[in-house]
Design a protein around this motif. Structure first.
Motif, PDB file in Angstrom:
ATOM      1  N   GLN A 196     -14.855  22.174 -40.279  1.00 12.38           N
ATOM      2  CA  GLN A 196     -14.538  23.414 -40.983  1.00 12.38           C
ATOM      3  C   GLN A 196     -14.385  24.553 -39.978  1.00 12.38           C
ATOM      4  N   GLY A 197     -13.982  24.217 -38.767  1.00 12.40           N
ATOM      5  CA  GLY A 197     -13.674  25.254 -37.776  1.00 12.40           C
ATOM      6  C   GLY A 197     -12.389  25.971 -38.143  1.00 12.40           C
ATOM      7  N   THR A 198     -12.112  27.078 -37.440  1.00 14.05           N
ATOM      8  CA  THR A 198     -10.966  27.914 -37.830  1.00 14.05           C
ATOM      9  C   THR A 198      -9.650  27.143 -37.826  1.00 14.05           C
ATOM     10  N   ALA A 199      -9.402  26.397 -36.737  1.00 15.26           N
ATOM     11  CA  ALA A 199      -8.115  25.710 -36.620  1.00 15.26           C
ATOM     12  C   ALA A 199      -7.935  24.725 -37.769  1.00 15.26           C
ATOM     13  N   TYR A 227      -9.627  24.946 -40.696  1.00 16.60           N
ATOM     14  CA  TYR A 227      -9.685  25.680 -41.954  1.00 16.60           C
ATOM     15  C   TYR A 227      -8.313  26.218 -42.344  1.00 16.60           C
ATOM     16  N   VAL A 228      -7.582  26.785 -41.370  1.00 14.27           N
ATOM     17  CA  VAL A 228      -6.271  27.330 -41.717  1.00 14.27           C
ATOM     18  C   VAL A 228      -5.284  26.208 -42.045  1.00 14.27           C
ATOM     19  N   LYS A 229      -5.652  24.994 -41.788  1.00 16.40           N
ATOM     20  CA  LYS A 229      -4.814  23.867 -42.222  1.00 16.40           C
ATOM     21  C   LYS A 229      -5.468  23.161 -43.401  1.00 16.40           C
ATOM     22  N   ARG A 230      -6.162  23.901 -44.216  1.00 18.81           N
ATOM     23  CA  ARG A 230      -6.673  23.452 -45.507  1.00 18.81           C
ATOM     24  C   ARG A 230      -7.800  22.424 -45.424  1.00 18.81           C
ATOM     25  N   GLU A 273      -9.861  21.906 -48.564  1.00 18.89           N
ATOM     26  CA  GLU A 273      -9.411  20.964 -49.592  1.00 18.89           C
ATOM     27  C   GLU A 273      -9.805  19.534 -49.236  1.00 18.89           C
ATOM     28  N   LEU A 295      -5.522  18.585 -33.085  1.00 19.89           N
ATOM     29  CA  LEU A 295      -5.254  17.568 -34.100  1.00 19.89           C
ATOM     30  C   LEU A 295      -5.624  18.057 -35.494  1.00 19.89           C
ATOM     31  N   LYS A 325      -4.917  15.366 -37.999  1.00 18.09           N
ATOM     32  CA  LYS A 325      -3.819  15.712 -38.894  1.00 18.09           C
ATOM     33  C   LYS A 325      -3.981  15.052 -40.260  1.00 18.09           C
TER      34      LYS A 325
END
Ligand SMILES: Cc1cc2nc3c(=O)[nH]c(=O)nc-3n(C[C@H](O)[C@H](O)[C@H](O)COP(=O)(O)O)c2cc1C
Ligand code: SF4
Ligand code: SF4
Ligand code: FES
Ligand code: FES
Lengths: 283, 626
Positions: free
Chosen positions: A210-213, A215-218, A221, A256, A269
């Protein structure tokens, strides 16, 4: 997905051939030639099934089974023996084993018996590992090793957690005693750092970044979907003890993103809609 | 073997350089590529070489992270420098066959230009790489990090030898001060000055500490250096230790970085065997031992006083300064703590001099900085750029811009202590002075590109959640204040925001900032303040119009199809998991609002931009107005 199997037989050739046969069927198989070695391994690792001979020098199979039933009652057991006298058989069955295979046997018979046994649920529920089975001696040895070194508490706790998988209250007590410090001090440190867990982990520990990188890629969810897939919340463990679910703040593989880690396998990913496919490999 | 003179180093270098033209496959073995399966690829490459009788001609070397992790697993052929990316085990035999047996580079695994789609064969022709200047990362991908000889071949330990044999502590400090090197861990304090402050404190027992805690969630600069070039960290520490007079050092690494820990341990072992650590280094009478210390997962332990408590085996709570750690640090002894990247710059300053270092960057921000570029940019990864470069060049030239159809919204710098920089400020040069004016900070190097699918209110909430969780609880404003702000932000994202919330957030932020003991609390409000400053309309839309433009806050959006743009291609209907999109082929489609779960699959699927995100009340309002 292969399961963890331990083969115990004083005959090296039997051990090796069982390992080869079951290994080719996709299982992770270890083998030892004495009950003593078996006990050592069982204390350290998690197995789904123990395959054991009966007649062995020093500690025999019946004793091993008794020990297993006392300490690890949920472990499935298959007995292989060339000495199939009724009496031995009866003893073994009385000890509540899952299956019995007279030697010699065909490779396919072994595979079938093993897979049949593995598909049955364990004899008793796998404990929430609260039956605190850990090697107190090893734990004490760790505390002894570091006792004279200043500031070693965190290192000791890290090694202890590696040994036991988590840090139950009983282990914290032993550590406090070994290091000659109050239990409250140990607890204060354990509860401060997120790396330490006072709850047991599942066989597979699923960590969702749940790091920023991520988190901004969902990644949130992904977490929601995994909670649904597993039927547990973050910080919990599934009923069958197979999975536990945790969040982490960045494992440093941000390129990734979003990332999910299961034990030491990293998945990059990740498509939030396809979390179930990742879990499939471990079920 | 023990190295006792600079000549010994040169001998190793010559021995290694004799092998300079040996053919090697430099396969990336960083965390990212390992996760992508580079160990399997290695096995396949070696198998392929063996089958073609090339085993003795071509060696496969596992390097550290190359920085281009999103394209991994990747490899570079040596010495011809061809770059292959997105590899898998099946690619290995083809590469051996074409590249090594037939002598024809294979286009299929080459990088493709984002515009022309033409393959680019040489690493340094790829814009992601050729816009970078490598100082701290100079050895990435070109050496085997588990082999000290390869480090020495790249002039490794020459600076340490120079510092130990021919420089006084004063001279070392002067060189570092003149270079203008500032700490790369976040605050940007002058490194030479910090060393000087510690060197003048009397005392036989001092400590040199390296901060490898890397707390910013979404950044991996330090991880990469420790994995790709662990010896440079040791060398920097040796030089610093000599400057301040320390004989003992700790490297504090996050336990979440097992590969970095492993490589550092190997490096320490090798350096000891060569006599570059331990007693009487290089026969100069100088002793230094370095111990690796594993952190246990608390963000606040990246803060210097907390980190020192943690090394002492205690809870990692910050303590008030003064006394400063340079006087009273770990075990109450004078200590200097520097960041991994700071140390990685030191050896080259000693070799090439302060002037050389100053030739890069700007007057007040000298040298280069490593950033972890992540998020919506096309090319993400680890980059090193000179200070003074504009943010726009980083996003557009190195990052390759954004995916087609996406719009740039903001650049997040500095993680939970930093802020968001909007499009109109992208021409700012990256320097400590300029970035701080925006309300963000250069920070340790996290740089996240946000596009139109990111909601700024939710992002602020994300960072506040992080800091509220990580607050050590010592100061009430930090512990309680961040909770209160977090709750307010959560309510806003759920659609329960009220007029006046924005102003209240600003007030609270000022209080927390003023009354917190350590940097965590003092900077915690930054993400909220900068998003309010530059994206106030988004907050207002959430509160007044119940509308999250980005479609992230589920209670505050409605997905609908704009009939005038819909071509009836059915892509959205096929993508929808709940089958709530109806419509005939080639006719406009519609979404059944009562069944929509706002998964945004249709939004991503539509190539014509016909799927729109409206406010939560979009259809309700229409009903009323009819
Ligand atoms: C809450 C907090 C977290 C920090 N985390 C880190 C970190 O993860 N890594 C780091 O190098 N510095 C971190 N710092 C900065 C350190 O306190 C310290 O300034 C730095 O390590 C000094 O090294 P430098 O001068 O080389 O930058 C943090 C500071 C604060 C207040
Ligand atoms: S500001 Fe926050 S994290 Fe820092 S010492 Fe105070 S309570 Fe702890
Ligand atoms: S957002 Fe998801 S559920 Fe809603 S219409 Fe689009 S695809 Fe279907
Ligand atoms: S943010 Fe997820 S790996 Fe870094
Ligand atoms: S891990 Fe391979 S490029 Fe980063």
């Amino acid at each position: 997905m292969g399961r963890n199997i331990l083969v115990v037989d004083d005959d090296d050739i039997i051990v090796k051939s069982c390992m080869a046969v079951l290994g080719s069927d996709g299982h992770q198989v270890s083998g030892v030639t004495s009950a003593k070695e078996a006990m050592e391994l069982i204390k350290k690792n998690t197995y789904d099934l123990i395959i054991t001979d009966i007649i062995m020098p020093t500690i025999d199979g019946l004793e091993l089974i008794k020990w297993l039933n006392d300490n690890y009652p949920y472990l499935r057991i298959i007995v292989i023996t060339g000495f199939s006298s009724k009496a031995v058989l009866r003893d073994a069955i009385a000890l509540d084993i899952n299956d019995f295979l007279p030697k010699p046997f065909f490779p396919q018979t072994l595979i079938d018996t093993v897979n049949r046994t593995l598909s049955t649920p364990p004899k008793v529920p796998v404990p929430q590992k609260t039956v605190e089975l850990f090697d107190t001696e090893r734990l004490l040895a760790i505390t002894q090793q570091y006792r004279k070194k200043r500031g070693a508490l965190i290192t000791v706790l890290q090694e202890a957690q590696e040994l036991i998988g988590y840090l139950p209250a009983s282990a914290q007590k032993i550590i406090a005693k070994g290091m000659k410090i109050p239990v409250s001090e140990v607890y204060a440190v354990v509860s401060f750092y997120s790396f330490f867990s006072m709850k047991p982990m599942g066989k597979y520990n699923v960590r969702v970044c749940q790091g920023t990188a991520c988190y901004v890629k969902r990644a949130n969810e992904i977490l929601n979907n995994l909670q649904k897939d597993l039927g547990i919340n973050e910080g919990e463990i599934t009923q069958d003890n197979l999975f536990s679910l945790e969040t982490v703040r960045c494992i440093g593989a941000c390129g990734l993103a979003p990332v999910v880690v299961i034990d030491s396998d990293t998945f990059g990913k990740v498509d939030p809609a396809k979390t179930n496919e990742i879990l499939k490999n471990y079920r | 073997m023990t190295i006792s003179t600079i000549d010994d180093l040169h001998k190793i270098k010559e021995r290694e350089n004799a092998k300079l033209n040996d053919k090697k496959i430099m396969l990336c073995g960083g965390t990212g590529c390992l996760a992508g399966g580079s160990l399997k690829i290695k096995a396949e490459l070696e198998k392929g070489l063996e089958q073609n009788n090339l085993k003795d001609d071509v060696k496969v070397v596992m390097t550290g992270c190359n920085g281009f992790c999103a394209h991994g697993p990747l490899m570079v052929t040596h010495p011809d420098g061809v770059f292959y990316e997105q590899l898998n085990p099946e690619a290995a035999p083809k590469i051996i066959e074409d590249h090594y047996v037939k002598g024809q580079p294979i286009e299929r695994y080459m990088y493709r230009d984002t515009v022309t789609r033409k393959p680019v064969s040489i690493l340094n022709d790829i814009p992601f790489f050729n816009n970078q200047i490598l100082v701290a990362l100079k050895n990435r991908g070109v050496i085997d990090p588990e082999n000290i000889d390869e480090y020495i071949a790249k002039d490794g330990y020459v600076a340490a030898a120079k510092a130990l044999t021919s420089m006084t502590p004063k001279e070392i400090i002067k060189e570092i001060k003149d270079s203008g090197l500032r700490g790369r861990g976040g605050a940007g304090f002058l490194t030479g000055l910090k060393w000087e402050l510690c060197s003048v404190v009397a005392g036989p027992e001092k400590y040199i500490l390296c901060n490898g805690d890397e707390g910013d969630p979404g950044a991996f600069m330090d991880r990469s250096i420790m994995e790709a070039d662990p010896h440079v960290v040791l060398e920097g520490m040796i030089i610093a230790a000599k400057a301040i007079g320390a004989n003992y050092g700790y490297i504090y690494v996050r336990a979440e970085y097992p590969l970095a820990v492993k490589r550092l341990r190997i490096a320490v072992q090798q350096a000891k065997e060569y006599g570059l650590l331990g007693q009487n280094i290089l026969g100069t009478g100088f002793d230094l031992d370095i111990e690796i210390y594993l952190g246990a997962g608390a963000y606040v332990c990246g803060e210097e006083t907390a980190l020192m408590r943690s090394i002492e085996g205690k809870r990692g709570s910050p303590i008030p300064r003064p006394p400063f750690p340079v006087e009273k640090g770990v075990w109450d002894k004078p200590s200097v703590l520097n960041n991994v990247e700071t140390f990685a710059n030191v050896p080259q300053i000693i070799i090439h001099g302060a002037e050389w270092f100053r030739s890069m960057g700007t007057e007040k921000s000298a040298g280069t900085k490593v950033f972890a570029l992540t998020g919506a940019a096309l090319n993400t990864g680890l980059i090193e750029v000179p200070f003074g470069i504009s943010l726009r060049r980083i996003v557009d030239d190195i990052g390759g811009g954004l995916k087609k159809g996406r719009y740039f919204k903001a650049l997040q710098l500095g993680g939970p202590s930093g802020g968001c920089i909007p499009e109109q400020l992208l021409d700012l040069p990256v320097t400590y002075e300029d970035i701080v004016k925006t309300g963000a900070i250069v920070g340790s190097g996290g740089m996240v590109v946000m596009d139109d699918t990111n909601c700024m209110v939710n992002l602020a909430r994300f960072f506040l959640e992080f800091t509220a969780h990580e607050s050590c609880g010592k100061c009430t404003p930090c512990r309680v204040g961040t909770r209160v702000m977090l709750n307010m932000l959560t309510e806003i994202t759920l659609g329960n925001g009220r007029e006046g919330d924005i102003e209240l957030l600003e007030d609270l932020a000022a209080d927390i900032r003023a009354a917190s003991l350590c940097g965590l609390g003092q900077t915690a409000p930054n993400p909220v303040l900068t998003t309010i400053k530059y994206f106030r309309n988004e907050y207002e839309a959430h509160i007044r119009d119940r509308w999250c433009y980005a479609g992230v806050c589920k209670n505050l959006c409605t997905f609908y199809i704009d009939e005038s743009l819909c071509t009836g291609c059915t892509a959205c209907a096929r993508a929808c998991s709940t089958s709530c999109i109806a419509g005939e082929k080639k006719k406009p489609h519609t979404i059944n609002q009562s069944a929509c779960v706002q998964c945004r699959s249709c939004f991503t699927a539509c190539k014509f931009g016909a799927v729109k995100i409206g406010s939560a009340d979009k259809f309700k309002q229409q009903e009323v107005s009819i």
